[in-house]
Design a protein around this motif. Structure first.
Motif, short mmCIF file in Angstrom:
data_model
loop_
_atom_site.label_atom_id
_atom_site.label_comp_id
_atom_site.label_asym_id
_atom_site.label_seq_id
_atom_site.Cartn_x
_atom_site.Cartn_y
_atom_site.Cartn_z
N THR B 2 17.68 -8.41 -22.11
CA THR B 2 16.45 -8.97 -22.36
C THR B 2 15.42 -8.98 -21.20
OG1 THR B 2 17.25 -11.07 -21.89
CG2 THR B 2 17.73 -10.62 -23.99
N ARG B 51 18.37 -2.38 -17.46
CA ARG B 51 18.07 -2.43 -18.78
C ARG B 51 17.55 -1.02 -19.28
NH1 ARG B 51 13.20 -4.99 -21.38
NH2 ARG B 51 13.58 -5.30 -23.71
N LEU B 55 19.15 1.50 -22.20
CA LEU B 55 18.56 2.07 -23.05
C LEU B 55 18.25 3.45 -23.52
CD1 LEU B 55 15.58 -0.88 -23.43
CD2 LEU B 55 17.17 -0.38 -25.12
N ARG B 58 21.53 5.43 -24.23
CA ARG B 58 21.95 5.33 -25.68
C ARG B 58 21.03 6.38 -26.23
NH1 ARG B 58 23.09 -0.53 -27.73
NH2 ARG B 58 24.60 -1.38 -25.91
N GLN B 62 22.46 9.77 -28.15
CA GLN B 62 22.10 10.25 -29.58
C GLN B 62 21.53 11.59 -29.64
OE1 GLN B 62 19.18 7.11 -30.66
NE2 GLN B 62 20.74 6.14 -32.02
N GLU B 259 9.98 -1.82 -23.77
CA GLU B 259 9.75 -2.49 -25.22
C GLU B 259 9.72 -0.76 -26.21
OE1 GLU B 259 6.64 -4.90 -26.01
OE2 GLU B 259 6.44 -5.62 -23.98
N ALA B 262 13.46 -0.01 -26.81
CA ALA B 262 13.88 -1.05 -27.32
C ALA B 262 13.54 -1.11 -28.91
CB ALA B 262 13.77 -2.39 -27.08
N GLY B 263 12.25 -0.72 -29.10
CA GLY B 263 11.96 -0.39 -30.49
C GLY B 263 12.31 0.67 -31.42
N LEU B 264 12.92 1.70 -30.80
CA LEU B 264 13.66 2.81 -31.42
C LEU B 264 15.09 2.37 -31.72
CD1 LEU B 264 12.80 5.80 -28.92
CD2 LEU B 264 11.95 5.42 -31.41
N ASN B 265 15.50 1.14 -30.93
CA ASN B 265 17.09 0.52 -31.27
C ASN B 265 17.93 1.54 -31.12
OD1 ASN B 265 18.47 -1.61 -31.97
ND2 ASN B 265 18.36 -1.39 -34.32
N PRO B 266 18.13 2.13 -30.10
CA PRO B 266 19.12 3.26 -30.07
C PRO B 266 20.32 2.67 -29.82
CG PRO B 266 17.96 3.04 -27.82
CD PRO B 266 17.36 2.00 -28.69
N THR B 267 21.36 3.08 -30.74
CA THR B 267 22.89 2.45 -30.71
C THR B 267 23.64 3.72 -30.31
OG1 THR B 267 22.92 3.11 -32.96
CG2 THR B 267 22.45 0.73 -32.37
#
Lengths: 285, 285
Positions: B2, B51, B55, B58, B62, B259, B262-267
């Motif tokens: 965070t 952080r 991100l 990840r 992908q 930010e 994180a907006g792409l929300n990579p998993t």
């Protein structure tokens, strides 16, 4: 700006594959030339990063000033999981990215296959004043190329000579080669592959072909032996870095890189303008 | 994973150039949205690097798995000495270089000048799953291009619309723009230029043209104001980052980048092979 005293012998000397080199004699779990243990190695890596960064900044300054004469090219070859990625991240990643040209060579594309095998690497040679990094290279064409018979035997044979000539030409044009084989043991690779399969954040690094290659381990080691024998030259020597201990492999590559940079002896470029005059002009704004 | 609690308002919000934006109202010495001081900022930068690195890993995973849908493109514009280099080194340099595509745009070459001004940037847009960095960009063509009248006024006018369209197209294809102007004060620039002239290890960064540009400061600020007004869109908003305090500028850009990632929300990508079967195959080697 000096090497850690824990290097008993220069890395470039102790790791160099010279006449009579035998890969089978290199213990992947050893730490040649270095007297420290893991904790020391981690400390020395952090200190070495500062030294490497300073050398690289001077070289980069020369490239901006147009006075750089040479560049350093780190070429990394290894079996899967040997730690190429970690070297890129922790050794190369510690210097200013503006001065680095990184080229990762994957399975050749159709366009690349339509050219001679050296075509795709030649166009990625670093500019003067830069650190180039080849993550895999033209050696794939005599490693997997040989093991998997991707080309006829006489073409594979031709390539060793072509590589030697290509590398000598590049060296003559100012490229300082740092060719590194990260040398892992088969047992350690099996452990690392098993670890990748166990961890959701590592599974993406695994692919089923890795096991097929594991089964051809001895063929690969034979192909490395021949490649190193045939292409470890004065202009572009090979260094074999034991890689079962990640901390040692990273430290050793950092040291090889720093030695090569120091060999270029980069100095801050002299201003091509009149400093006092510029001070006066600036003060007048 | 965070953001530091010391960000009172999200950086992307507080720094965004929205309707009615006036560059003259931004204090280059301020620290918008952040409640900490320098020492806190240095701590937060170090934590933020971890952080950001996670991100980015990840996202990179992908891209290797072929499932990455987007990329992030950090575009940096600034007057000389504002700290673009420091951002590249300390913010971008903290993530794995394998996932970064850095493009530095200098004075256009003859080949580049023979094409439309967007030609050279279009071909450097990052691949899916990467972080792209533009160190200068197509905005030079409406900044120095305008101030120095390098093109006729009607061509400069045309470019604002062309940029907006180009950026919207790229955004539609998955590029998340992080456009940043590092906003320095004229006085601070004078100090930094003087410092460069004083130091043998910095003199290479100075060139006499820098003073000429200093003298056109107000023209540049006017050109930035117009460029930002005309091209800060929903698809590609501008962020103006006060840059007199280097620690704040780096922290703010890191935050904007994090930010966006994180907006792409990579998993972590799901394996496309049977994990249990592979474990068995590996154990059998």
């Amino acid at each position: 700006m000096t090497t850690s005293a824990r290097w008993r012998t220069a890395a470039s000397e102790v790791l160099r594959a010279g006449a009579g080199f035998a890969l089978a004699d290199v213990d992947p779990d050893s730490t040649p030339g270095y007297t420290g243990r893991k904790r020391d190695g981690v400390d020395d890596l952090a200190e070495g990063a500062t030294r490497l960064g300073e050398l690289q900044e001077r070289l980069f300054a020369q490239s901006v000033a147009g006075t750089a004469e040479g560049s350093v090219l780190l070429l990394l070859q290894a079996m899967d999981t040997a730690g190429k990625g970690g070297v890129v991240r922790h050794v190369v990643g510690a210097v200013d990215p503006q001065g680095v040209e990184l080229a990762a060579f994957k399975k050749p594309t159709e366009e690349e296959l339509a050219h001679d095998f050296l075509w795709r690497v030649e166009r990625r040679l670093p500019e003067p004043g830069r650190i180039g990094v080849f993550d895999r290279s033209h050696y794939e064409d005599v490693l997997i190329g040989r093991v998997r018979a991707l080309a006829p035997p006489e073409e594979i044979q031709r390539r060793y000579g072509a590589i030697e000539e290509f590398e000598a030409d590049a060296a003559a044009r100012g490229i300082r080669w740092v060719k590194v084989m990260l040398h892992l043991s088969r047992e350690e690779q099996r452990k690392r592959l098993a670890d990748r399969l166990d961890r959701p954040d590592k599974q993406w690094k695994y692919n089923p072909g890795d096991v097929d290659e594991q089964e051809r381990w001895d063929d690969y080691m034979a192909a490395y032996q021949v490649a190193i024998e045939r292409t470890s030259s004065e202009a572009a020597p090979w260094h074999v870095v034991p890689a079962d201990r990640k901390w040692y492999a990273r430290l050793a590559v950092q040291e090889l890189l720093a030695e090569a940079l120091a060999g270029l002896n980069p100095t801050w470029p002299a201003p091509d303008y009149d400093v006092e005059r510029e001070k006066a002009r600036l003060a007048a704004t």
